[in-house]
Motif scaffolding. Structure first.
Motif, PDB file in Angstrom:
ATOM      1  N   LEU A   1       0.805  -1.255  -0.089  1.00 16.61           N
ATOM      2  CA  LEU A   1      -0.052   0.038  -0.089  1.00 16.61           C
ATOM      3  C   LEU A   1       1.048   1.248   0.063  1.00 16.61           C
ATOM      4  O   LEU A   1       0.537   2.355  -0.563  1.00 16.61           O
ATOM      5  CB  LEU A   1      -0.966  -0.058   1.202  1.00 16.61           C
ATOM      6  CG  LEU A   1      -1.985   1.155   1.149  1.00 16.61           C
ATOM      7  CD1 LEU A   1      -3.003   1.212   0.045  1.00 16.61           C
ATOM      8  CD2 LEU A   1      -2.730   0.910   2.684  1.00 16.61           C
TER       9      LEU A   1
ATOM     10  N   LYS B   1       2.042   3.532  -3.237  1.00 18.64           N
ATOM     11  CA  LYS B   1       1.242   4.412  -3.811  1.00 18.64           C
ATOM     12  C   LYS B   1       1.591   5.851  -3.497  1.00 18.64           C
ATOM     13  O   LYS B   1       1.301   6.848  -4.273  1.00 18.64           O
ATOM     14  CB  LYS B   1      -0.220   4.058  -3.518  1.00 18.64           C
ATOM     15  CG  LYS B   1      -0.594   2.738  -4.322  1.00 18.64           C
ATOM     16  CD  LYS B   1      -1.850   2.378  -3.559  1.00 18.64           C
ATOM     17  CE  LYS B   1      -2.949   3.248  -3.952  1.00 18.64           C
ATOM     18  NZ  LYS B   1      -4.436   2.869  -3.548  1.00 18.64           N
ATOM     19  N   PHE B   2       2.356   6.132  -2.425  1.00 19.77           N
ATOM     20  CA  PHE B   2       2.745   7.412  -1.695  1.00 19.77           C
ATOM     21  C   PHE B   2       4.115   7.504  -1.501  1.00 19.77           C
ATOM     22  O   PHE B   2       4.845   6.447  -1.203  1.00 19.77           O
ATOM     23  CB  PHE B   2       1.922   7.413  -0.399  1.00 19.77           C
ATOM     24  CG  PHE B   2       0.446   7.039  -0.634  1.00 19.77           C
ATOM     25  CD1 PHE B   2      -0.633   8.079  -1.342  1.00 19.77           C
ATOM     26  CD2 PHE B   2      -0.368   5.838  -0.175  1.00 19.77           C
ATOM     27  CE1 PHE B   2      -1.705   7.656  -1.728  1.00 19.77           C
ATOM     28  CE2 PHE B   2      -1.465   5.549  -0.278  1.00 19.77           C
ATOM     29  CZ  PHE B   2      -2.358   6.507  -0.975  1.00 19.77           C
TER      30      PHE B   2
ATOM     31  N   LEU C   1      -1.603   5.564   6.276  1.00 20.25           N
ATOM     32  CA  LEU C   1      -1.881   4.932   4.745  1.00 20.25           C
ATOM     33  C   LEU C   1      -3.273   4.601   4.635  1.00 20.25           C
ATOM     34  O   LEU C   1      -3.879   4.877   3.357  1.00 20.25           O
ATOM     35  CB  LEU C   1      -1.210   3.776   4.819  1.00 20.25           C
ATOM     36  CG  LEU C   1       0.462   3.854   4.834  1.00 20.25           C
ATOM     37  CD1 LEU C   1       1.139   2.305   5.079  1.00 20.25           C
ATOM     38  CD2 LEU C   1       0.970   4.039   3.585  1.00 20.25           C
ATOM     39  N   GLN C   2      -4.162   4.158   5.467  1.00 16.63           N
ATOM     40  CA  GLN C   2      -5.802   3.962   5.317  1.00 16.63           C
ATOM     41  C   GLN C   2      -6.299   5.244   4.754  1.00 16.63           C
ATOM     42  O   GLN C   2      -6.998   5.207   3.953  1.00 16.63           O
ATOM     43  CB  GLN C   2      -6.308   3.307   6.378  1.00 16.63           C
ATOM     44  CG  GLN C   2      -5.602   1.794   6.689  1.00 16.63           C
ATOM     45  CD  GLN C   2      -6.115   1.428   8.156  1.00 16.63           C
ATOM     46  OE1 GLN C   2      -6.947   2.069   8.688  1.00 16.63           O
ATOM     47  NE2 GLN C   2      -5.720   0.273   8.244  1.00 16.63           N
TER      48      GLN C   2
ATOM     49  N   SER D   1      -5.251   6.562   1.244  1.00 15.23           N
ATOM     50  CA  SER D   1      -5.830   5.676   0.365  1.00 15.23           C
ATOM     51  C   SER D   1      -7.518   6.274   0.066  1.00 15.23           C
ATOM     52  O   SER D   1      -8.080   6.181  -1.142  1.00 15.23           O
ATOM     53  CB  SER D   1      -5.946   4.214   0.685  1.00 15.23           C
ATOM     54  OG  SER D   1      -4.660   3.690   0.521  1.00 15.23           O
TER      55      SER D   1
ATOM     56  N   GLU E   1      -7.598   9.002  -1.690  1.00 17.20           N
ATOM     57  CA  GLU E   1      -7.304   9.126  -3.080  1.00 17.20           C
ATOM     58  C   GLU E   1      -8.528   8.559  -3.612  1.00 17.20           C
ATOM     59  O   GLU E   1      -8.969   8.891  -4.930  1.00 17.20           O
ATOM     60  CB  GLU E   1      -6.106   8.027  -3.291  1.00 17.20           C
ATOM     61  CG  GLU E   1      -5.704   7.888  -4.874  1.00 17.20           C
ATOM     62  CD  GLU E   1      -4.862   6.935  -4.947  1.00 17.20           C
ATOM     63  OE1 GLU E   1      -3.640   7.224  -5.425  1.00 17.20           O
ATOM     64  OE2 GLU E   1      -4.904   5.844  -4.237  1.00 17.20           O
ATOM     65  N   ALA E   2      -9.308   7.975  -3.235  1.00 16.05           N
ATOM     66  CA  ALA E   2     -10.415   7.261  -3.783  1.00 16.05           C
ATOM     67  C   ALA E   2     -11.799   8.332  -3.930  1.00 16.05           C
ATOM     68  O   ALA E   2     -12.473   8.077  -4.759  1.00 16.05           O
ATOM     69  CB  ALA E   2     -10.925   6.098  -2.802  1.00 16.05           C
TER      70      ALA E   2
END
Length: 340
Positions: A4, A7-8, A46-47, A50, A53-54
């Protein structure tokens, strides 16, 4: 977690978590020197990234706002969802919320949490906290350092917060009293008002509005107050059971602070009728109770609108948007028949 993280950037993760880039590197490489709470904060960051981003965040100037809440998990989950869902609506700005949510936390711990957020570079705090002098003093110190605070759902009017987001709580209490008194017959009886705690001003104002309307319009109804369950199932159920044993005429409840499944189960435990039940907030638990017709009405407000209003207050403070009045949330009454 490492997949995960790809992605960042390390910089993005560190900013979201409020830790150093070196700390993020140690967490991602699973070095043993990292404290569990720090590792958990990086995982949560991180969550959050994410989820943001969604929701198609606009690319522009980034604002990190910290959301600090003392409330039951079912409510903080609903607020978190609303805030995350609204971050994409504030283009061209990139809003990056960081969540600090607790069901059980002391006033001193809340103060330290606010100060930690300030030390890690927050550009604003969205706060749900009890009306305690220590919290107001902390808000005032943050204001002196150009860190704005917006209160959510329950206000801290003696502090230098820049605004309050939520409904008119006294009007909400009067609405509950109007509904409850019209759904009961004119037989004199006691009705229960269940608060999570006396420390939350918003709940206190709801109770005051409820009592005042009954005093003016329905003097045959006497209020029995219950407090201290903090909206948590077990403690609320136990307090409700104890109150029902002491007050055999109670067949109606206005739940100001949650724990509503516990209230329903307390009546069932003693095979007592629950003729009228009114609560607050259309969270997952209350949706289920409405669908089961175990609660008659929920007094609600739109958390999506609240989230947007919180962001508007912050952006106005930072002079990224022109000053404009922000209205209070509209009180909505949800029954089993207009539940969507």
């Amino acid at each position: 977690m490492r997949e995960l993280a790809k992605k960042f950037s390390i910089k993005q993760i560190a900013a979201q978590a409020g830790v150093s880039k070196a700390t993020v590197d140690r967490v991602l490489h699973e070095r043993s020197s990292v404290h569990y709470q720090t590792r958990r904060r990086v995982e949560q960051a991180l969550q959050e990234l994410s989820a943001q981003e969604a929701n198609s965040l606009a690319m522009g100037r980034t604002f990190h706002f910290d959301v600090i809440m003392h409330a039951p998990t079912r409510f903080t989950r609903a607020v978190s969802h609303a805030i995350t869902a609204q971050v994409g609506s504030m283009g061209p700005f990139r809003i990056s919320p960081r969540f600090h949510l607790s069901e059980d936390i002391s006033v001193k711990e809340l103060q330290r949490m606010m100060e930690r957020c300030a030390s890690k570079g927050t550009q604003g705090i969205i706060l749900k906290a009890p009306d305690e002098p220590l919290i107001s003093q902390t808000i005032n110190r943050l204001a002196e350092n150009a860190i704005p605070v917006v209160t959510l759902v329950t206000d801290l009017p003696q502090s230098r917060r820049i605004g309050y987001i939520g409904m008119d709580n006294r009007m909400a209490g009067r609405t509950a009293a109007y509904l409850l008194s019209h759904w009961l017959d004119r037989t004199p009886r006691q009705v229960a008002v269940v608060l999570s705690s006396n420390l939350f001003r918003g709940e206190e104002e709801r109770e005051m509005g409820f009592r005042l309307w009954l005093r003016e319009r329905a003097r045959h109804l006497q209020v029995v107050a219950i407090s201290g369950g903090y909206g948590v199932y077990d403690s609320t159920r136990a307090l409700m059971r104890e109150t029902l044993v002491q007050h055999p005429s109670i067949t109606a409840v206005y739940s100001v602070g949650g724990g509503n499944r516990g209230i329903v189960d307390a009546f069932a435990d003693l095979s007592r009728p629950l003729d009228v039940f009114i609560g607050h907030d259309l969270d997952e638990e209350n949706r289920e109770l409405l669908a089961e017709e175990k609660i008659g009405a929920i007094i609600d407000h739109n958390l999506m609108v609240d989230a947007r209003h919180a962001f508007l207050y912050m952006l106005q403070y930072h002079r990224q948007m022109p000053p404009a009045a922000i209205p209070p949330s509209q009180v909505q009454v949800i029954t089993p028949f207009n539940l969507i």
